[in-house]
Enzyme design. Structure first.
Site, PDB file in Angstrom:
ATOM      1  N   LYS A   1       0.842  -1.215   0.000  1.00 48.86           N
ATOM      2  CA  LYS A   1       0.000   0.000   0.000  1.00 48.86           C
ATOM      3  C   LYS A   1       0.869   1.255   0.000  1.00 48.86           C
ATOM      4  O   LYS A   1       0.681   2.162  -0.808  1.00 48.86           O
ATOM      5  CB  LYS A   1      -0.907  -0.002   1.234  1.00 48.86           C
ATOM      6  CG  LYS A   1      -1.540   1.355   1.547  1.00 48.86           C
ATOM      7  CD  LYS A   1      -2.361   1.333   2.821  1.00 48.86           C
ATOM      8  CE  LYS A   1      -1.633   1.586   4.098  1.00 48.86           C
ATOM      9  NZ  LYS A   1      -1.452   2.963   4.560  1.00 48.86           N
ATOM     10  N   ASN A   2       1.818   1.309   0.925  1.00 47.00           N
ATOM     11  CA  ASN A   2       2.555   2.564   1.100  1.00 47.00           C
ATOM     12  C   ASN A   2       3.507   2.858  -0.063  1.00 47.00           C
ATOM     13  O   ASN A   2       3.829   4.019  -0.319  1.00 47.00           O
ATOM     14  CB  ASN A   2       3.289   2.564   2.446  1.00 47.00           C
ATOM     15  CG  ASN A   2       2.313   2.736   3.601  1.00 47.00           C
ATOM     16  OD1 ASN A   2       1.155   3.104   3.397  1.00 47.00           O
ATOM     17  ND2 ASN A   2       2.762   2.453   4.817  1.00 47.00           N
TER      18      ASN A   2
ATOM     19  N   CYS B   1      -4.475   7.831   9.528  1.00 50.51           N
ATOM     20  CA  CYS B   1      -4.752   7.240  10.837  1.00 50.51           C
ATOM     21  C   CYS B   1      -4.474   8.255  11.933  1.00 50.51           C
ATOM     22  O   CYS B   1      -3.435   8.930  11.922  1.00 50.51           O
ATOM     23  CB  CYS B   1      -3.880   6.003  11.045  1.00 50.51           C
ATOM     24  SG  CYS B   1      -4.525   4.541  10.233  1.00 50.51           S
TER      25      CYS B   1
ATOM     26  N   ARG C   1      -8.767   0.074   4.366  1.00 51.77           N
ATOM     27  CA  ARG C   1      -7.754   0.989   3.834  1.00 51.77           C
ATOM     28  C   ARG C   1      -6.493   0.227   3.448  1.00 51.77           C
ATOM     29  O   ARG C   1      -5.756   0.668   2.558  1.00 51.77           O
ATOM     30  CB  ARG C   1      -7.350   2.016   4.916  1.00 51.77           C
ATOM     31  CG  ARG C   1      -8.309   3.148   5.133  1.00 51.77           C
ATOM     32  CD  ARG C   1      -7.658   4.185   6.029  1.00 51.77           C
ATOM     33  NE  ARG C   1      -6.339   4.489   5.540  1.00 51.77           N
ATOM     34  CZ  ARG C   1      -5.285   4.776   6.313  1.00 51.77           C
ATOM     35  NH1 ARG C   1      -5.401   4.818   7.613  1.00 51.77           N
ATOM     36  NH2 ARG C   1      -4.117   5.035   5.778  1.00 51.77           N
TER      37      ARG C   1
ATOM     38  N   ASP D   1       4.136  -0.097  12.222  1.00 51.65           N
ATOM     39  CA  ASP D   1       2.939  -0.650  11.582  1.00 51.65           C
ATOM     40  C   ASP D   1       2.705  -2.121  11.941  1.00 51.65           C
ATOM     41  O   ASP D   1       1.692  -2.709  11.543  1.00 51.65           O
ATOM     42  CB  ASP D   1       3.026  -0.504  10.052  1.00 51.65           C
ATOM     43  CG  ASP D   1       2.929   0.952   9.604  1.00 51.65           C
ATOM     44  OD1 ASP D   1       2.680   1.825  10.457  1.00 51.65           O
ATOM     45  OD2 ASP D   1       3.118   1.216   8.397  1.00 51.65           O
TER      46      ASP D   1
ATOM     47  N   ARG E   1       1.237  14.072  13.775  1.00 53.87           N
ATOM     48  CA  ARG E   1       1.687  13.930  12.386  1.00 53.87           C
ATOM     49  C   ARG E   1       1.856  15.277  11.666  1.00 53.87           C
ATOM     50  O   ARG E   1       1.204  15.540  10.653  1.00 53.87           O
ATOM     51  CB  ARG E   1       0.754  12.989  11.607  1.00 53.87           C
ATOM     52  CG  ARG E   1       0.490  11.689  12.325  1.00 53.87           C
ATOM     53  CD  ARG E   1      -0.257  10.691  11.492  1.00 53.87           C
ATOM     54  NE  ARG E   1       0.593  10.005  10.527  1.00 53.87           N
ATOM     55  CZ  ARG E   1       0.181   9.011   9.741  1.00 53.87           C
ATOM     56  NH1 ARG E   1      -1.062   8.606   9.786  1.00 53.87           N
ATOM     57  NH2 ARG E   1       1.015   8.432   8.911  1.00 53.87           N
TER      58      ARG E   1
HETATM   59  C1  UD1 Z   1       1.431   6.411   3.720  1.00 54.24           C
HETATM   60  C2  UD1 Z   1       2.634   5.965   4.457  1.00 54.24           C
HETATM   61  O1  UD1 Z   1       3.672   5.698   3.867  1.00 54.24           O
HETATM   62  N1  UD1 Z   1       2.515   5.825   5.769  1.00 54.24           N
HETATM   63  C3  UD1 Z   1       3.607   5.337   6.569  1.00 54.24           C
HETATM   64  C4  UD1 Z   1       4.583   6.456   6.819  1.00 54.24           C
HETATM   65  O2  UD1 Z   1       3.847   7.499   7.439  1.00 54.24           O
HETATM   66  P1  UD1 Z   1       4.504   8.955   7.565  1.00 54.24           P
HETATM   67  O3  UD1 Z   1       5.267   9.256   6.346  1.00 54.24           O
HETATM   68  O4  UD1 Z   1       3.421   9.865   7.981  1.00 54.24           O
HETATM   69  O5  UD1 Z   1       5.472   8.705   8.785  1.00 54.24           O
HETATM   70  P2  UD1 Z   1       6.778   9.536   9.171  1.00 54.24           P
HETATM   71  O6  UD1 Z   1       7.957   8.638   9.041  1.00 54.24           O
HETATM   72  O7  UD1 Z   1       6.786  10.814   8.430  1.00 54.24           O
HETATM   73  O8  UD1 Z   1       6.510   9.848  10.699  1.00 54.24           O
HETATM   74  C5  UD1 Z   1       7.360   9.403  11.736  1.00 54.24           C
HETATM   75  C6  UD1 Z   1       7.371  10.409  12.854  1.00 54.24           C
HETATM   76  O9  UD1 Z   1       7.869  11.633  12.358  1.00 54.24           O
HETATM   77  C7  UD1 Z   1       6.999  12.701  12.722  1.00 54.24           C
HETATM   78  N2  UD1 Z   1       7.052  13.736  11.680  1.00 54.24           N
HETATM   79  C8  UD1 Z   1       6.863  13.397  10.363  1.00 54.24           C
HETATM   80  C9  UD1 Z   1       6.887  14.351   9.379  1.00 54.24           C
HETATM   81  C10 UD1 Z   1       7.121  15.699   9.746  1.00 54.24           C
HETATM   82  O10 UD1 Z   1       7.157  16.615   8.911  1.00 54.24           O
HETATM   83  N3  UD1 Z   1       7.324  16.002  11.062  1.00 54.24           N
HETATM   84  C11 UD1 Z   1       7.293  15.045  12.046  1.00 54.24           C
HETATM   85  O11 UD1 Z   1       7.478  15.336  13.234  1.00 54.24           O
HETATM   86  C12 UD1 Z   1       5.623  12.029  12.808  1.00 54.24           C
HETATM   87  O12 UD1 Z   1       4.722  12.784  13.578  1.00 54.24           O
HETATM   88  C13 UD1 Z   1       5.985  10.692  13.439  1.00 54.24           C
HETATM   89  O13 UD1 Z   1       6.062  10.839  14.826  1.00 54.24           O
HETATM   90  O14 UD1 Z   1       5.635   5.999   7.683  1.00 54.24           O
HETATM   91  C14 UD1 Z   1       5.195   5.574   8.969  1.00 54.24           C
HETATM   92  C15 UD1 Z   1       6.414   5.196   9.789  1.00 54.24           C
HETATM   93  O15 UD1 Z   1       7.023   4.072   9.284  1.00 54.24           O
HETATM   94  C16 UD1 Z   1       4.200   4.418   8.818  1.00 54.24           C
HETATM   95  O16 UD1 Z   1       3.662   4.105  10.084  1.00 54.24           O
HETATM   96  C17 UD1 Z   1       3.065   4.775   7.879  1.00 54.24           C
HETATM   97  O17 UD1 Z   1       2.322   3.615   7.569  1.00 54.24           O
HETATM   98  C1  PEP Z   2      -0.385   4.410   9.490  1.00 51.28           C
HETATM   99  C2  PEP Z   2      -0.623   3.844   8.320  1.00 51.28           C
HETATM  100  O1  PEP Z   2      -1.098   4.483   7.219  1.00 51.28           O
HETATM  101  P1  PEP Z   2      -1.198   6.080   6.993  1.00 51.28           P
HETATM  102  O2  PEP Z   2       0.179   6.620   7.116  1.00 51.28           O
HETATM  103  O3  PEP Z   2      -1.743   6.200   5.625  1.00 51.28           O
HETATM  104  O4  PEP Z   2      -2.117   6.625   8.049  1.00 51.28           O
HETATM  105  C3  PEP Z   2      -0.360   2.397   8.125  1.00 51.28           C
HETATM  106  O5  PEP Z   2      -0.287   1.968   6.950  1.00 51.28           O
HETATM  107  O6  PEP Z   2      -0.240   1.661   9.121  1.00 51.28           O
END
Ligand code: UD1
Ligand code: PEP
Length: 460
Positions: free
Chosen positions: A40-41, A135, A416, A324, A140
């Site tokens: 998915k991701n 989620c 999802r 995850d 985030r």
């Molecule tokens: C669609 C997708 O690919 N989702 C995945 C992606 O989410 P996603 O890309 O949102 O996850 P991130 O790696 O960015 O987030 C990790 C941490 O960094 C923080 N953060 C992130 C961005 C930012 O600008 N500032 C900040 O502080 C977030 O709040 C969180 O605490 O990676 C996560 C971590 O492996 C997974 O759980 C999600 O399934």
């Molecule tokens: C947190 C997840 O997805 P998303 O980043 O799209 O919320 C997930 O795939 O477990």
């Protein structure tokens, strides 16, 4: 990342009989082989990256999921043509990308919608994207995405919940990420492919989905080195061309079936899989007593050992244990011998499944962001509500082991991220049925093609 307990969360709304729900008769062994869908991701990031070119792209192995349907709708709202041409094959024609703003109603439902920011900015010189949904597992923020784009010369402001980025021409820059954010690494990498000069991302995320995105961009002609390591170097090119590409298998879906095998003390074969994507998950499962072997190219076999023993888990960026997979492993540890401590360090509110697992008879407490899981001899079926995607998977797994009947509401979360999960489990012998909203309380509806999760993924 700061972590606070989820104890103060309001309880999820109770399931209404009118909602769709899963019914599981638990306590039975599973057996057989299950096919993992595409990630998915990865798929979501690749769909966004296809905006970087003016030529058609074809993606293979795209899972049929609600998130993919939503991302398709977002791309179409931008003037892009998205067509399923066969099972799990998606054609994306981004030639007519003309709109630089995405509608809030679509973007609001998934985090990955934000991935379109970098490509639209790189192609059109301006993008207006509402802050994303996804989620509700933490605040985030998008500050790292924004700072990355600013380092490439973009002017970015956030007003009224909309991120507006402008740049006549992006220029390469040096970016150090305070945290190896998957999304920020992907946003910056995509934007940098069309920037003038060289971009260096330090402390980049190393997740397999980041590597898959880099490989897809390279297949379109991008110059990217180091994806999968902490430093990624991108040399911008004037334009990218179309590409045909296969998405990697979903390591989180594989891990979820591995957890299902462990909790039901069953032998399952799962593939296709890249074992190196699951090294931490495999290591933990072995530590807990399961036997995990590679039995063919890309096929894992999980079978029960003498006992399932407690272990501690700390979630971390890749190659650490994935956040995850935390909820699913909590279910397994809930019935393992001894006490485990699970520390969720990536998201500050990702323990919402704890009260629901306790409803099934687990003994789990949350203290300062750590879940203390005391293994119990057995779980017992009960009505529960899924609070997010992986929480819903954890409840399915717990339901498979719980004696008696478990009903799980809140299926929009599950749909999802898991393609045909109940069909895959049924094929392994699980007693699991989906009841549709119109069903009377005890009447099982077979999943109708028009209303079930497959329909949710209609565009693929
Ligand atoms: C669609 C997708 O690919 N989702 C995945 C992606 O989410 P996603 O890309 O949102 O996850 P991130 O790696 O960015 O987030 C990790 C941490 O960094 C923080 N953060 C992130 C961005 C930012 O600008 N500032 C900040 O502080 C977030 O709040 C969180 O605490 O990676 C996560 C971590 O492996 C997974 O759980 C999600 O399934
Ligand atoms: C947190 C997840 O997805 P998303 O980043 O799209 O919320 C997930 O795939 O477990």
């Amino acid at each position: 990342m700061g972590i606070e307990p989820s104890l103060h969360q309001p309880s999820p709304a109770p399931a209404k009989l009118a909602d769709a729900y899963l019914q599981i008769e638990g306590g039975y062994r599973l057996s057989g082989e299950v096919t993992t869908s595409g990630a998915k991701n990865s798929s979501l990031a690749l769909m966004a990256a296809s905006l970087l070119t003016m030529e058609p792209c074809r993606l293979h192995n795209v899972p049929k999921l609600a998130d993919i349907r939503m991302m398709s709708a977002i791309l179409e709202s931008l003037g892009v043509r998205v067509r399923p041409v066969a099972d799990n094959i998606l054609d994306i024609d981004p030639r007519f990308l003309s709109v630089h703003r995405a509608p809030y109603e679509l973007v609001n439902s998934l985090r990955a919608s934000f991935f379109i920011l970098g490509p639209i900015l790189a192609r059109l010189g301006m993008a207006r994207i509402p802050l994303p949904g996804g989620c509700a597992i933490g605040a985030r923020p998008v500050d790292l995405h924004v700072r990355g784009l600013q380092a490439l010369g973009a002017q970015v402001r956030i007003e009224h919940g909309i991120v507006e980025a402008r740049a006549r021409k992006l220029r390469g820059g040096r970016i150090y990420l305070d945290y190896p954010s998957v999304g920020a690494t992907e946003t910056i990498m995509m934007a940098a492919t069309l920037a003038e000069g060289e971009t260096v991302i330090e402390n980049a995320a190393q997740e397999p989905e980041v590597v898959d995105l880099a490989n897809f961009c390279r297949s379109m002609g991008a110059h990217i080195r180091g994806a999968g390591s902490k430093t990624i170097v991108i040399s911008g090119v004037p334009r990218l061309h179309g590409s045909e590409y296969h998405v990697i298998p979903d390591r989180i879906e594989t891990g979820t079936f591995m957890a299902a095998a462990a909790i039901t003390r069953s032998t399952l074969r799962i593939g296709p899989v890249f074992p190196e994507h699951l090294a931490a998950v495999i290591a933990k499962l072995r530590e807990m007593g399961s036997v995990v072997n590679l039995v063919g190219p890309g096929t894992l076999e999980v079978s029960p050992g003498r006992v399932m023993a407690a272990t501690d888990i700390e979630t971390l960026p890749f190659p650490g244990f994935p956040t995850d997979m935390q909820a699913q492993f909590m279910s397994v540890l809930a019935v393992s011998e001894g006490t485990s401590i699970i520390s969720e360090t990536v998201f500050e509110n990702r323990l919402m499944h704890v009260p629901e697992l306790n409803r099934l008879g687990a003994d789990i407490r949350v203290r300062s962001g750590h879940a203390i899981v005391r293994g119990v001899l057995k779980l017992s079926g009960a009505p529960v509500v899924a609070t997010d995607l992986r929480a819903s998977a954890a409840l399915v797994i717990a339901g498979l082991a719980a004696h008696g009947t478990t009903t799980i509401a809140g299926l929009h979360h599950l749909d999802r991220g898991y393609e045909s999960i109940e069909k895959k489990l049924q094929a392994l012998g699980a007693r699991i049925e989906r009841h549709l909203p119109s069903a009377a309380p005890n009447e099982v509806n077979k999943i109708a093609a028009t209303t079930g999760p497959d329909a949710a993924a209609a565009p693929v």
